[in-house]
Write a protein that holds these residues in place. Structure first.
Motif, short mmCIF file in Angstrom:
data_model
loop_
_atom_site.label_atom_id
_atom_site.label_comp_id
_atom_site.label_asym_id
_atom_site.label_seq_id
_atom_site.Cartn_x
_atom_site.Cartn_y
_atom_site.Cartn_z
N GLY A 14 11.28 -3.43 -1.50
CA GLY A 14 11.99 -4.18 -1.49
C GLY A 14 13.06 -4.03 -0.41
O GLY A 14 12.27 -4.55 0.50
N PHE A 15 14.60 -3.95 -0.15
CA PHE A 15 15.04 -4.03 0.84
C PHE A 15 14.65 -3.11 1.76
O PHE A 15 14.48 -3.53 3.76
N GLY A 16 13.92 -1.84 1.92
CA GLY A 16 13.45 -0.62 2.82
C GLY A 16 11.94 -1.40 3.84
O GLY A 16 12.17 -1.53 4.68
N ALA A 17 11.36 -2.29 2.69
CA ALA A 17 10.25 -2.43 3.15
C ALA A 17 10.98 -3.40 4.62
O ALA A 17 9.24 -3.56 5.36
N GLU A 18 11.02 -4.59 4.15
CA GLU A 18 11.39 -5.93 4.99
C GLU A 18 11.94 -4.67 6.19
O GLU A 18 12.05 -5.53 7.12
N MET A 19 12.57 -3.83 6.24
CA MET A 19 13.74 -3.35 6.97
C MET A 19 13.01 -2.80 8.38
O MET A 19 12.64 -2.59 9.48
N ALA A 20 11.37 -2.30 7.62
CA ALA A 20 10.67 -1.61 7.95
C ALA A 20 9.77 -2.49 9.19
O ALA A 20 9.35 -2.47 10.19
N LYS A 21 9.66 -3.21 8.45
CA LYS A 21 8.70 -4.70 9.37
C LYS A 21 9.29 -5.39 10.81
O LYS A 21 8.94 -5.47 11.02
N LEU A 22 10.39 -5.63 10.29
CA LEU A 22 11.44 -6.21 11.08
C LEU A 22 11.50 -5.33 12.32
O LEU A 22 11.62 -5.99 13.77
N PHE A 23 11.62 -4.26 12.11
CA PHE A 23 11.88 -3.10 13.13
C PHE A 23 10.41 -2.21 14.17
O PHE A 23 10.54 -2.26 15.31
N ASN A 24 9.70 -2.33 12.90
CA ASN A 24 8.35 -2.25 14.12
C ASN A 24 8.23 -3.60 14.53
O ASN A 24 7.24 -3.21 15.97
N ALA A 25 8.19 -4.56 14.00
CA ALA A 25 7.66 -5.99 14.73
C ALA A 25 8.70 -5.64 16.65
O ALA A 25 8.14 -6.53 17.02
N LEU A 33 10.47 6.52 4.39
CA LEU A 33 10.08 7.73 3.86
C LEU A 33 10.49 7.18 2.13
O LEU A 33 11.00 6.35 2.50
N GLY A 34 9.94 7.83 1.47
CA GLY A 34 9.62 7.73 0.07
C GLY A 34 8.55 7.96 -0.50
O GLY A 34 7.94 8.94 -0.35
N ARG A 35 8.38 7.93 -2.25
CA ARG A 35 7.38 8.87 -2.38
C ARG A 35 6.17 8.47 -3.36
O ARG A 35 5.80 8.75 -3.42
N ARG A 36 6.91 6.68 -2.47
CA ARG A 36 5.03 6.07 -3.09
C ARG A 36 4.28 5.73 -1.57
O ARG A 36 4.47 4.69 -0.54
N VAL A 37 3.75 6.72 -0.86
CA VAL A 37 3.07 6.49 0.89
C VAL A 37 2.77 5.63 0.62
O VAL A 37 1.93 5.17 1.51
N ASP A 38 1.85 5.24 -0.52
CA ASP A 38 0.31 4.57 -0.63
C ASP A 38 1.40 3.10 -0.13
O ASP A 38 0.24 1.88 0.31
N LYS A 39 1.95 2.59 -0.81
CA LYS A 39 2.87 1.56 -0.79
C LYS A 39 3.32 1.27 0.47
O LYS A 39 3.34 0.37 1.45
N ILE A 40 4.12 2.42 1.53
CA ILE A 40 4.47 2.49 2.18
C ILE A 40 3.27 2.58 3.33
O ILE A 40 3.05 0.93 4.27
N LYS A 41 2.00 2.74 3.39
CA LYS A 41 1.24 2.26 4.04
C LYS A 41 -0.17 1.34 3.69
O LYS A 41 -0.42 0.61 4.76
N ALA A 42 0.34 0.39 2.98
CA ALA A 42 0.18 -1.10 2.37
C ALA A 42 0.64 -2.03 3.25
O ALA A 42 0.16 -3.03 3.35
N LEU A 43 1.85 -1.73 3.91
CA LEU A 43 2.80 -2.75 4.54
C LEU A 43 2.04 -3.17 5.76
O LEU A 43 1.64 -2.18 6.38
N PRO A 44 2.13 -4.05 6.28
CA PRO A 44 1.68 -4.66 7.52
C PRO A 44 2.21 -4.52 8.56
O PRO A 44 2.85 -4.90 9.48
N LEU A 45 2.06 -2.89 9.13
CA LEU A 45 3.28 -2.44 10.40
C LEU A 45 1.86 -2.23 11.46
O LEU A 45 0.72 -1.60 11.00
N ASN A 46 2.34 -1.95 12.01
CA ASN A 46 2.03 -0.80 14.08
C ASN A 46 2.07 0.85 13.82
O ASN A 46 3.16 1.18 13.95
N PHE A 47 0.88 1.21 12.60
CA PHE A 47 1.28 2.15 12.21
C PHE A 47 0.80 3.35 13.60
O PHE A 47 1.58 4.81 13.50
N ASP A 48 0.79 3.00 15.05
CA ASP A 48 0.75 3.96 16.21
C ASP A 48 2.12 4.23 16.71
O ASP A 48 2.17 5.46 17.26
#
Length: 243
Positions: A14-25, A33-48
């Motif tokens: 939802g909103f959190g995932a979209e914000m993460a992508k925008l700020f990460n870009a 932060l979240g309870r479902r870290v597998d879903k966060i780690k599946a987002l298209p992010l630069n995890f460095d």
């Protein structure tokens, strides 16, 4: 120039995932932060530039520990987005009281825990921003939304009170209040009548609600204004939303 640390709760969808992508870009260091870290780690992010932690926002100690770990790596938190929330619709006379407690704990205590975790440091540094994600249901009531609305009215009240208290320290407290949106909130509801009522209402508006990307873009705009400028509250919804 190194960018400051941003913390986003409820970052798995939802909103959190979209914000993460925008700020990460845009190369901001992130604590997600979240309870479902597998879903966060599946987002298209630069995890460095990202730290992901499994945190229930109702647990103040784990919230504080995660922020401390992120600050040791990236520096002090400059933006906290209190986005985690649950929406369990239903009538008070039918609903299990445990659902009331879940909403109040997550939607109100979770926000308070986040603010408690970062606000003293922000006040000491004379800068920082907190954006609390509320809802249009924090400004007006809807059928089947009694306790959810109560929790979101609470978010508006506590945000405005704290804003008044910390404005003299150059700390911003803002509220983002979206209308009905294409998120996973509806999947948590256990009352099928409430789900059917919502879906019928959505169909009556053309079947389309707000795309979360526009909430994320607006949050980023709010944050990136100069520190001396505070957009205290935004209500945003699909044009077709009639209430």
């Amino acid at each position: 120039m190194k960018k400051p640390l941003i913390v986003i709760t409820g970052a798995s969808s939802g909103f959190g995932a979209e914000m993460a992508k925008l700020f990460n870009a845009d190369n901001y260091p992130l604590l997600l932060l979240g309870r479902r870290v597998d879903k966060i780690k599946a987002l298209p992010l630069n995890f460095d530039n990202v730290l992901v932690k499994s945190v229930d926002v109702t647990d103040l100690e784990s919230f504080q520990a995660a922020v401390l770990e992120a600050e040791e790596r990236f520096g002090k938190v400059d933006l906290l987005v209190n986005n985690a929330g649950v929406m369990l619709l239903g009538n008070v006379w039918k609903q299990d009281p445990s659902e009331w407690q879940t909403m109040l704990d997550t939607n109100v205590m979770g926000v308070l825990n986040g603010m408690k975790t970062v606000i003293n440091s922000m006040m000491d540094r004379k800068g920082g921003t907190i954006i609390n994600i509320s809802s249009i249901a924090g400004r007006k009531t809807f059928g089947n939304h009694a306790v959810y609305a109560a929790s979101k009215f609470g978010v508006h009240a506590l945000s405005e009170t704290v804003r008044e208290e910390v404005s003299g320290h150059n700390v911003r407290v803002m509220v983002m209040a979206p209308g009905a949106a294409e998120t996973e909130l509806l999947t948590h509801i256990t009352d099928q009548d409430a789900v059917d009522t919502y879906e019928n209402w959505k169909t009556s508006m053309g079947g389309t609600t707000l795309d979360p990307i526009y909430v994320a873009k607006t949050v980023k705009y709010m944050y990136e204004l100069p520190q001396e400028v505070s957009i205290r509250e935004v209500l945003i919804a699909a044009t077709s939303q009639d209430a």
